[in-house]
Structure formats: C-alpha cells, structure tokens
Design a protein around this motif. Structure first.
Motif, PDB file in Angstrom:
ATOM      1  N   ASN A   5       9.729  -9.359   6.366  1.00  0.00           N
ATOM      2  CA  ASN A   5      10.389  -8.094   6.041  1.00  0.00           C
ATOM      3  C   ASN A   5       9.373  -7.170   5.387  1.00  0.00           C
ATOM      4  N   VAL A   6       9.002  -6.122   6.101  1.00  0.00           N
ATOM      5  CA  VAL A   6       8.059  -5.122   5.605  1.00  0.00           C
ATOM      6  C   VAL A   6       8.878  -3.917   5.156  1.00  0.00           C
ATOM      7  N   GLN A   7       8.700  -3.527   3.911  1.00  0.00           N
ATOM      8  CA  GLN A   7       9.544  -2.474   3.347  1.00  0.00           C
ATOM      9  C   GLN A   7       8.698  -1.337   2.771  1.00  0.00           C
ATOM     10  N   ALA A   8       8.917  -0.134   3.310  1.00  0.00           N
ATOM     11  CA  ALA A   8       8.304   1.099   2.786  1.00  0.00           C
ATOM     12  C   ALA A   8       6.801   0.956   2.579  1.00  0.00           C
ATOM     13  N   LEU A   9       6.130   0.335   3.543  1.00  0.00           N
ATOM     14  CA  LEU A   9       4.703   0.050   3.398  1.00  0.00           C
ATOM     15  C   LEU A   9       3.881   1.323   3.575  1.00  0.00           C
ATOM     16  N   ARG A  10       2.927   1.490   2.685  1.00  0.00           N
ATOM     17  CA  ARG A  10       2.013   2.631   2.760  1.00  0.00           C
ATOM     18  C   ARG A  10       0.582   2.111   2.619  1.00  0.00           C
ATOM     19  N   LYS A  11      -0.275   2.551   3.539  1.00  0.00           N
ATOM     20  CA  LYS A  11      -1.680   2.168   3.478  1.00  0.00           C
ATOM     21  C   LYS A  11      -2.530   3.363   3.865  1.00  0.00           C
ATOM     22  N   THR A  12      -3.498   3.685   3.014  1.00  0.00           N
ATOM     23  CA  THR A  12      -4.402   4.793   3.291  1.00  0.00           C
ATOM     24  C   THR A  12      -5.841   4.309   3.211  1.00  0.00           C
ATOM     25  N   PHE A  13      -6.711   5.006   3.934  1.00  0.00           N
ATOM     26  CA  PHE A  13      -8.153   4.844   3.799  1.00  0.00           C
ATOM     27  C   PHE A  13      -8.710   6.222   3.474  1.00  0.00           C
ATOM     28  N   GLY A  14      -9.026   6.427   2.208  1.00  0.00           N
ATOM     29  CA  GLY A  14      -9.433   7.758   1.774  1.00  0.00           C
ATOM     30  C   GLY A  14      -8.281   8.730   1.951  1.00  0.00           C
ATOM     31  N   ALA A  15      -8.541   9.828   2.648  1.00  0.00           N
ATOM     32  CA  ALA A  15      -7.500  10.829   2.871  1.00  0.00           C
ATOM     33  C   ALA A  15      -6.647  10.522   4.091  1.00  0.00           C
ATOM     34  N   ASN A  16      -7.001   9.475   4.828  1.00  0.00           N
ATOM     35  CA  ASN A  16      -6.276   9.138   6.060  1.00  0.00           C
ATOM     36  C   ASN A  16      -5.104   8.213   5.759  1.00  0.00           C
ATOM     37  N   VAL A  17      -3.907   8.657   6.093  1.00  0.00           N
ATOM     38  CA  VAL A  17      -2.706   7.834   5.933  1.00  0.00           C
ATOM     39  C   VAL A  17      -2.530   7.028   7.218  1.00  0.00           C
ATOM     40  N   ILE A  18      -2.641   5.705   7.119  1.00  0.00           N
ATOM     41  CA  ILE A  18      -2.576   4.834   8.290  1.00  0.00           C
ATOM     42  C   ILE A  18      -1.148   4.325   8.512  1.00  0.00           C
ATOM     43  N   VAL A  55      -2.190  -3.366   0.169  1.00  0.00           N
ATOM     44  CA  VAL A  55      -1.312  -2.223   0.444  1.00  0.00           C
ATOM     45  C   VAL A  55      -1.322  -1.277  -0.754  1.00  0.00           C
ATOM     46  N   ASP A  56      -1.097  -0.010  -0.476  1.00  0.00           N
ATOM     47  CA  ASP A  56      -1.047   0.992  -1.536  1.00  0.00           C
ATOM     48  C   ASP A  56       0.340   1.082  -2.157  1.00  0.00           C
ATOM     49  N   ASP A  57       1.357   0.844  -1.348  1.00  0.00           N
ATOM     50  CA  ASP A  57       2.725   0.904  -1.862  1.00  0.00           C
ATOM     51  C   ASP A  57       3.609   0.121  -0.898  1.00  0.00           C
ATOM     52  N   GLY A  58       4.794  -0.258  -1.362  1.00  0.00           N
ATOM     53  CA  GLY A  58       5.719  -1.022  -0.547  1.00  0.00           C
ATOM     54  C   GLY A  58       5.557  -2.523  -0.769  1.00  0.00           C
ATOM     55  N   GLN A  59       6.357  -3.297  -0.051  1.00  0.00           N
ATOM     56  CA  GLN A  59       6.366  -4.751  -0.212  1.00  0.00           C
ATOM     57  C   GLN A  59       6.442  -5.436   1.145  1.00  0.00           C
ATOM     58  N   ILE A  60       5.899  -6.653   1.180  1.00  0.00           N
ATOM     59  CA  ILE A  60       6.004  -7.508   2.361  1.00  0.00           C
ATOM     60  C   ILE A  60       6.588  -8.836   1.907  1.00  0.00           C
ATOM     61  N   PHE A  61       7.708  -9.202   2.495  1.00  0.00           N
ATOM     62  CA  PHE A  61       8.365 -10.469   2.172  1.00  0.00           C
ATOM     63  C   PHE A  61       8.177 -11.443   3.329  1.00  0.00           C
ATOM     64  N   LEU A  62       7.719 -12.648   3.014  1.00  0.00           N
ATOM     65  CA  LEU A  62       7.595 -13.729   3.988  1.00  0.00           C
ATOM     66  C   LEU A  62       8.509 -14.859   3.559  1.00  0.00           C
ATOM     67  N   ASP A  63       9.511 -15.122   4.374  1.00  0.00           N
ATOM     68  CA  ASP A  63      10.486 -16.177   4.071  1.00  0.00           C
ATOM     69  C   ASP A  63      11.067 -15.994   2.668  1.00  0.00           C
ATOM     70  N   GLY A  64      11.326 -14.727   2.328  1.00  0.00           N
ATOM     71  CA  GLY A  64      11.958 -14.408   1.055  1.00  0.00           C
ATOM     72  C   GLY A  64      11.013 -14.200  -0.112  1.00  0.00           C
ATOM     73  N   GLU A  65       9.716 -14.489   0.066  1.00  0.00           N
ATOM     74  CA  GLU A  65       8.747 -14.349  -1.024  1.00  0.00           C
ATOM     75  C   GLU A  65       7.973 -13.039  -0.880  1.00  0.00           C
ATOM     76  N   ASP A  66       7.822 -12.329  -1.977  1.00  0.00           N
ATOM     77  CA  ASP A  66       7.051 -11.099  -1.975  1.00  0.00           C
ATOM     78  C   ASP A  66       5.565 -11.463  -1.990  1.00  0.00           C
ATOM     79  N   ILE A  67       4.923 -11.410  -0.826  1.00  0.00           N
ATOM     80  CA  ILE A  67       3.533 -11.826  -0.744  1.00  0.00           C
ATOM     81  C   ILE A  67       2.573 -10.717  -1.168  1.00  0.00           C
TER      82      ILE A  67
END
Length: 247
Positions: A5-18, A55-67
């Motif tokens: 479960n990937v939730q509200a994930l945000r990842k940037t490299f410098g000024a580039n929002v990926i 990650v810059d923001d957001g959460q990733i859950f694997l089998d219920g665990e926030d990794i």
C-alpha cells in the motif's frame, strides 16, 4: 489489507518532482503492470518500494508494516521484496552460483551448504542448473536476466518488482524472460512490473496503471486500459506505441 500500500508518496530530485501524491495498492497474488513514457516515475516508484530511494513524503506499507519508518532495517525489507533491473547487475568475477548465494550468506546469515542447495533449486526453476559454475559474461543476455531473477527469488520474497527487465535484451531473447515471469504469475507471486512490452502487459496483468507526470492517470483491467482507455493522456501514449509497432 493489501500486501503493498503506497500512500501519498512524493519523491523529488532537486527541483524535479518525480512522484507527486502517488497512491497504489496491490493485493496478494496480484500482478500490476506500470506503463508510461520514460521519466513518468515507474522506475523511481520501484526503487522507493525496495528502499533504494528515500521518499520525501508519504508512506509505503508492506504486509501492514510501514517500511518507510526510519527505524526499519532496509536489508530485512529487501529480503521480502525482490527487485530485478534492466541491467543484470551480476558480479562478473563470480560464478552464477556465487552470485546467487552472496546475499543469503553475507547479508542474511544462511550457511554455505543451505545457500548453495537453495540456489541450485532456484537454478533448476529457471532452467540454468548446468550454468552454476559459469561466469556471467559467458551467458546470453536472456540467461543472465534469468540468473538475476533467480538471485532475487532465492530469498523467498513476498513481492517481486521488475524494472524494464527486457529492455537490454535482443528481441529474440525477450521471450524466454517473459515466459519466466508468466510462470511466476501462474505460481501466484505478487508482482509489480514496469514495462514497455504492451503485449506482455495485456497477457499477464491483473491491472494496468498508466503513469503520467508522477501520478496515476488511469488504472484498470488490461482489456480496458490498453484497448479502450478513457483518459486522453493514455489514448495519446498508446497511439504512439501503436504507431511505433509495439502493440
């Protein structure tokens, strides 16, 4: 709860929002295929899931665990989440067997005999037992990619990630790798696959997700997204694919 479960994930490299407020849920035994133009965020997403990127923001859950919790041990997560890249990333000075047993022995503390036994079983599975003592550069590209898949599978992951695994292969070698992935699908492996192989995506996917600008533009069954897309961006992307003769 979904296995991934990937939730509200945000990842940037410098000024580039990926990746921008990206959401994705993958159920156990589901095969989800990511499609989209180069730079749309597919590879970055897979690297975030495998904790190769922070990650810059957001959460990733694997089998219920926030990794994404900073206290989580990345090596423990990577034992449960296998990843295979378009570049094989095999150690050229090591035999096939040593490439496969390196992580179990050095990272996970598996004994030499057990590690080699499990590696040979995995080589049987990918049809390369006879190549155990060979060096990677003596193998074809398709064989090297199957070794890379075996290396990822030997840790018994609950989730497999594939990042454009056929992109570096000659066309005649693509089929053997795709056949291996179809076998994994038949075995019930949960998979997230970034690919430009639209025909393969249509055959193997439970769901196709089209990424545009780091967001989900369209998601649904392959017969809907690849045959009758709703979003104009998906329509335009697939038109380019069809015009190039790749669908």
């Amino acid at each position: 709860m979904s296995l991934l479960n990937v939730q509200a994930l945000r990842k940037t490299f410098g000024a580039n929002v990926i990746l921008d407020n990206f959401d994705l849920a993958v159920d156990s035994h589901e095969c989800v295929t990511l499609i989209g133009a180069s730079g749309s965020g597919k590879s970055t997403l897979l690297r975030c899931i495998n904790l190769l990127e922070i990650v810059d923001d957001g959460q990733i859950f694997l089998d219920g665990e926030d990794i994404t919790d900073p206290s989580v041990d990345a090596d423990t997560v990577r034992a449960r989440v296998g990843i295979v890249f378009q570049a094989f990333n095999l150690f050229p000075h090591m035999s096939v067997l040593n490439n496969i047993t390196l992580a179990p022995r050095r990272v996970h503390g598996v004994g030499k005999d057990q590690a080699e036994h499990e590696a040979m079983e995995m080589l049987d599975r990918v049809g390369l037992r006879s190549k155990a003592s060979a060096r990677p550069d003596s193998l074809s590209g398709g064989q090297q990619q199957r070794v890379a898949i075996a290396r990822a599978l030997v840790n018994k992951p609950i989730l497999m990630l594939f990042d454009e695994v056929t992109s570096a292969l000659d066309p005649e070698l693509v089929g053997e790798v795709l056949a291996m992935m179809k076998d994994l699908k038949s075995d019930g492996m949960t998979m997230v696959i970034a690919t430009h192989e639209m025909g393969f995506a249509q055959q193997v996917s439970d769901r196709v997700v089209f990424l545009e600008g780091g967001c989900v533009a369209e998601s649904g069954p392959p017969e809907q997204v690849l045959v009758d897309p709703v979003d104009p961006r998906t329509q335009q992307f697939l038109k380019r694919i069809i015009d190039a003769g790749r669908l």
